[in-house]
Each structure stands twice: as structure tokens, then as C-alpha cells.
Enzyme design. Structure first.
Site, PDB file in Angstrom:
ATOM      1  N   HIS A  13       0.849  -1.196   0.000  1.00 60.08           N
ATOM      2  CA  HIS A  13       0.000   0.000   0.000  1.00 60.08           C
ATOM      3  C   HIS A  13       0.883   1.244   0.000  1.00 60.08           C
ATOM      4  CE1 HIS A  13      -4.062   1.837   1.234  1.00 60.08           C
ATOM      5  NE2 HIS A  13      -3.230   2.855   1.078  1.00 60.08           N
ATOM      6  N   HIS A  15       1.294   4.891  -2.402  1.00 59.09           N
ATOM      7  CA  HIS A  15       0.787   5.730  -3.484  1.00 59.09           C
ATOM      8  C   HIS A  15       1.939   6.400  -4.222  1.00 59.09           C
ATOM      9  CE1 HIS A  15      -3.565   5.768  -2.338  1.00 59.09           C
ATOM     10  NE2 HIS A  15      -3.043   5.423  -1.165  1.00 59.09           N
ATOM     11  N   HIS A 198      -9.786   1.146  -0.155  1.00 57.67           N
ATOM     12  CA  HIS A 198      -9.602   1.968   1.039  1.00 57.67           C
ATOM     13  C   HIS A 198     -10.924   1.967   1.802  1.00 57.67           C
ATOM     14  CE1 HIS A 198      -6.075   3.523  -1.048  1.00 57.67           C
ATOM     15  NE2 HIS A 198      -5.783   4.305  -0.033  1.00 57.67           N
ATOM     16  N   GLU A 201     -11.198   3.511   7.243  1.00 54.98           N
ATOM     17  CA  GLU A 201     -10.120   4.375   7.730  1.00 54.98           C
ATOM     18  C   GLU A 201     -10.690   5.430   8.668  1.00 54.98           C
ATOM     19  OE1 GLU A 201      -6.459   7.103   5.919  1.00 54.98           O
ATOM     20  OE2 GLU A 201      -8.013   6.317   4.586  1.00 54.98           O
ATOM     21  N   ASP A 279       1.965   3.760   2.876  1.00 54.48           N
ATOM     22  CA  ASP A 279       0.920   4.636   2.365  1.00 54.48           C
ATOM     23  C   ASP A 279       1.498   5.758   1.499  1.00 54.48           C
ATOM     24  OD1 ASP A 279      -1.636   5.494   1.841  1.00 54.48           O
ATOM     25  OD2 ASP A 279      -2.024   6.301   3.822  1.00 54.48           O
ATOM     26  N   ASP A 280       1.990   6.832   2.129  1.00 51.61           N
ATOM     27  CA  ASP A 280       2.509   7.995   1.404  1.00 51.61           C
ATOM     28  C   ASP A 280       3.829   8.439   2.019  1.00 51.61           C
ATOM     29  OD1 ASP A 280       0.184   8.641  -0.441  1.00 51.61           O
ATOM     30  OD2 ASP A 280      -0.827   8.682   1.509  1.00 51.61           O
TER      31      ASP A 280
END
Length: 340
Positions: A13, A15, A198, A201, A279-280
């Protein structure tokens, strides 16, 4: 406390848009002639990155503006894909699934989606020529653009099914629940692409159930609220629905109030296949290696627990069995991974 275990890792996961380096944002702004608040890397990091918990997920998503505006040319797309894979490899990631929203990325300069996909592939291949890393690409529907964009993204994914490994839905779930997109993404199912969503969350567990029932999700991104529903937790354990946990991201979007209350470990020990992800990394200024250390030092994961998350990530990866087995054989530290 047991010593922190360090191993080659898997990130399912991550991005692409959230992986940009601050220095790259500055350089691309200069090349494109676009305005940014400052060209000082330290000062821009304070503006562009989310380094502390925000008020909400919406507030974090709003911070993506400077990252999105970097994609003004196909060269920029290729460069960011190349750098994202290189950064992951240098951090010890051996298997990476990199996801991107074609609509989100294309909007600043109205780039052609197919040309953009070719540029992403070029960047990935360039990085793979320099590093030992298996990479799969996942196309994302940005929920905020609505069902019409979802139909376009599903058609795009079906067209590129041989170059993609999966499909995803992201952004604000409560405004656009899964059932809103069920018919729009039918081409994805017909193309044989597996789906991750997603969900849970900043929403309740009913949204996770909807993602499973309406979108046939095989994995859930974040899934923080799953722990609130014992029956659904048992279902995810029984059906081996992989939960892509992202600890620092969940803290900074206030999906959890603190790391001690993060549900990743209780879910893992309840039999749910949990894995740990970044994630990021550009947006949050983190690395996956740091997340793996963090779950051991602040969230109670034992070295055995960590190995289980890597096993679950390996099993849950959408890459082909052949690709996964090749990278497993080439990674002696993964001798604990059992192929299924």
C-alpha cells in the site's frame, strides 16, 4: 522488549503520488515554470508534508495539492515513478505494489492516461534495471470524482490489465460508499483484476462489509474500524481478507488517537492477515523500515508477529506466483516464508 528485527520488506500500500521527494517537487516546479510557496527544501517540507496529526482525513487529503501539481509532463511522471521505486528499494523493500489514480495525476496538465501509463512503466523498468525489486502497479478510482470517473478508470484498467496487478478505490468513503461504484467497476472484474479498497479508515465497519459484498474486495486498505465488529473480524480471518495497515498514516489522519490503540496487532492475533505499509512516504516523510521498527517498539509486535505480517503481505500480493517466487528465492532472509 525483544530486539528490533530488520528484514527485507514488502509494501502493498504505497501511493505513487504520495511518494514524491520534496526536492523533486521543487525541481519540477522550476522546469514547468509553476509557482510553489518556497524553493527552500526545509521550508517547503513544513508546508507540503504532513508531519503531525491533522484534524481529519479530509485535511490530509487537502495537503496533496503540491504533490498533484508536480505532474505537468510525461517526463515528470516517468521521473517520479523511477524515484519512487528506487527509494523503496534502497529502504529494503523487495516487493512493491505502487498505486496511482490516473484521473488525479492527469488533471493538472490534462495528460493522456495511456501515455502516462507508458511513462510510469518506463520509470519502473528503469529503476528495476538498477535494483532487485519486484513491482506491481494498481490503478485507483478517486471517489471524489464520482462514478463517471470510475467508469473511465475501470475501462483504463481493463485495457492495461496485462501491465496492472490490481484495482483500488480511494478518497473520502463516507461521501461515496462502495455500492455507488459497483456497476462502474464491472469491467475490472471481467478483466480478472483483483480489487483492494480503502475502507474503514475514518468510517465504521459497515463500510468494510460493503466493500467486501459490493466490490468483491480481496484486500482492505487501512481497515482501522474492523476491530469494532467481532463477526466481521471473524469473517476476514476466515476468508483471509488482507488488511493493509498503515500506522503513521492512521495516526496523522486521526484514524487512531495514538499508536498504542492501533488495532493492527489485535487483528493479527485474531487471525486476520495484517501487513504493514507506508501509504505515502513522501507526504508523511517516513520509510517502511521505520514503520516496521515502529510497530515493534511502540505497538507491541514481536519479531514473530513481524514475520507473520511479511508472510501475509507475500501471500496477499497481487503479483503473479512466478514473480513472487522468483523474488522469494532471491531473498535468503525470507526463509521463513511458506508458499501456498
Amino acid at each position: 522488549m525483544s530486539p528490533v528485527l530488520t528484514l527485507p520488506s514488502i509494501d502493498l500500500h504505497r501511493h505513487l503520488e504520495g511518494s514524491l521527494r520534496v526536492e523533486t517537487i521543487i525541481d519540477l516546479a522550476r522546469v514547468h515554470g509553476t509557482k510553489i510557496p518556497t524553493t527552500n527544501p526545509e521550508q517547503l517540507a513544513e508546508i507540503a508534508q504532513v508531519l503531525v496529526p491533522m484534524d481529519s482525513l479530509d485535511a490530509v487529503l487537502a495537503a496533496f495539492g503540491l504533490f498533484q501539481d508536480a505532474f505537468h509532463t510525461l517526463d515528470a511522471v516517468q521521473r517520479t515513478a523511477y524515484e519512487a521505486v528506487c527509494d523503496a528499494a534502497r529502504d529494503g523493500v523487495r516487493l512493491l505494489e505502487l498505486r496511482f489514480s490516473p484521473d488525479f495525476m492527469a488533471k493538472p496538465a490534462n495528460l493522456n492516461w495511456d501515455e502516462m501509463m507508458s511513462s510510469i512503466l518506463d520509470g519502473v523498468r528503469q529503476a528495476q534495471a538498477e535494483h532487485r525489486i519486484a513491482v506491481g502497479l494498481i490503478a485507483i478510482v478517486s471517489r471524489i470524482y464520482g462514478p463517471e470517473s470510475a467508469r473511465d478508470t475501470a475501462a483504463f484498467a481493463a485495457n492495461w490489465k496485462n501491465q496492472l496487478v490490481g484495482f483500488d478505490l480511494a478518497d473520502v468513503e463516507e461521501s461515496w460508499p462502495s455500492r455507488s461504484f459497483a456497476s462502474a467497476i464491472e469491467p475490472v472484474h471481467r478483466a480478472g483484476l483483483p480489487v483492494t479498497v480503502h475502507s474503514g479508515e475514518n468510517t465504521g465497519p459497515s463500510y468494510i462489509r460493503e466493500a467486501l459484498d459490493w466490490l468483491q474486495a480481496q484486500r482492505i486498505g487501512h481497515g482501522v474500524s474492523l476491530i469494532q465488529d467481532k463477526e466481521l473480524t471473524r469473517r476476514c480471518a476466515s476468508e483471509q481478507i488482507v488488511i493493509e495497515a498503515c500506522p503513521t498514516s492512521n495516526l496523522r489522519t486521526r484514524a487512531v488517537e495514538n499508536l498504542a490503540s492501533h488495532p493492527a496487532l489485535p487483528l493479527l492475533r485474531a487471525g486476520v492477515p495484517v501487513c504493514i505499509n507506508s501509504d505515502d512516504p513522501g507526504l508523511f516523510d517516513i520509510r517502511l523500515s521505520g514503520e516496521l521498527a515502529l510497530v515493534q517498539t511502540q505497538m507491541g509486535f514481536s519479531p514473530t508477529d513481524l514475520k507473520h505480517t511479511i508472510q501475509h503481505a507475500f501471500n496477499g500480493s497481487f503479483l503473479s506466483v512466478i514473480e513472487k517466487e522468483a523474488i522469494r528465492r532471491d531473498t535468503p532472509e525470507w526463509d521463513f516464508i511458506q508458499t501456498v
